[in-house]
Design a protein around this motif. Structure first.
Motif, PDB file in Angstrom:
ATOM      1  N   SER A 100      40.107  60.573  46.756  1.00 30.76           N
ATOM      2  CA  SER A 100      41.100  60.011  47.675  1.00 30.76           C
ATOM      3  C   SER A 100      40.597  58.712  48.291  1.00 30.76           C
ATOM      4  O   SER A 100      41.350  57.737  48.422  1.00 30.76           O
ATOM      5  CB  SER A 100      41.423  61.029  48.765  1.00 30.76           C
ATOM      6  N   GLU A 103      40.795  55.981  45.666  1.00 25.10           N
ATOM      7  CA  GLU A 103      42.190  55.538  45.503  1.00 25.10           C
ATOM      8  C   GLU A 103      42.625  54.670  46.681  1.00 25.10           C
ATOM      9  O   GLU A 103      43.420  53.738  46.514  1.00 25.10           O
ATOM     10  CB  GLU A 103      43.103  56.747  45.362  1.00 25.10           C
ATOM     11  N   ASN A 104      42.093  54.953  47.861  1.00 25.46           N
ATOM     12  CA  ASN A 104      42.376  54.148  49.043  1.00 25.46           C
ATOM     13  C   ASN A 104      41.837  52.727  48.866  1.00 25.46           C
ATOM     14  O   ASN A 104      42.484  51.751  49.254  1.00 25.46           O
ATOM     15  CB  ASN A 104      41.762  54.821  50.276  1.00 25.46           C
ATOM     16  N   SER A 107      44.184  50.938  46.440  1.00 30.45           N
ATOM     17  CA  SER A 107      45.445  50.514  47.064  1.00 30.45           C
ATOM     18  C   SER A 107      45.232  49.313  47.977  1.00 30.45           C
ATOM     19  O   SER A 107      46.091  48.434  48.062  1.00 30.45           O
ATOM     20  CB  SER A 107      46.087  51.666  47.826  1.00 30.45           C
ATOM     21  N   ARG A 121      36.479  50.186  53.482  1.00 30.26           N
ATOM     22  CA  ARG A 121      36.988  51.286  52.657  1.00 30.26           C
ATOM     23  C   ARG A 121      36.019  51.610  51.523  1.00 30.26           C
ATOM     24  O   ARG A 121      35.859  52.775  51.151  1.00 30.26           O
ATOM     25  CB  ARG A 121      38.365  50.942  52.098  1.00 30.26           C
TER      26      ARG A 121
END
Length: 139
Positions: A100, A103-104, A107, A121
């Motif tokens: 997750s 994927e953050n 994005s 991030r």
């Protein structure tokens, strides 16, 4: 009287011309500076973004390797007791959290977020991946 008015008119028009030329030169300098700033900022962002994409690729590769490790021991833990299954599932949750976080990062890069936000991030994703790796090692 006429000569003094003519002389005053000449000096005034000369002053206006000189001030106009100075203002044109100043405008050109300001526009050139703003253009230079925009171009250099764009180049810096592209370089930073390139490094961030490299780090994202490394994170994905590490995640894929760790996921393969988890899958290789899955059958062993699912053949064991309920405690073994619970231990494996807890470790697998850490792997899901790492995915997750990765994927953050993806994005944020796709959305064109600022470099400092993407870097934070990436740092968070590295922490989560390390936690998943520790969870695997504790299996």
């Amino acid at each position: 009287m006429r000569k003094s008015r003519l002389s005053l008119f000449k000096s005034t028009s000369m002053l206006i011309s000189v001030v106009g030329i100075i203002m044109i030169i100043a405008t050109i300098i300001v526009v050139a500076y703003v253009g230079y700033s925009m171009v250099s900022s764009g180049i810096t962002n592209e370089i930073s973004s390139g490094n961030q994409y490299d780090e994202l690729a490394e994170l994905k590769a590490s995640y894929d390797n760790l996921s393969i490790k988890f899958d290789s021991v899955k059958a062993t833990y699912y053949a064991g007791s309920a405690d073994d299954i619970q231990t494996y599932n807890a470790a697998k949750i850490e792997l899901s959290r790492a995915n997750s976080a990765i994927e953050n990062v993806q994005s944020a890069l796709d959305a064109g977020k600022p470099s400092n936000e993407v870097d934070s991030r990436i740092s968070f994703a590295k922490e989560k991946l390390e936690a998943a790796n520790n969870a695997y090692n504790n299996l």
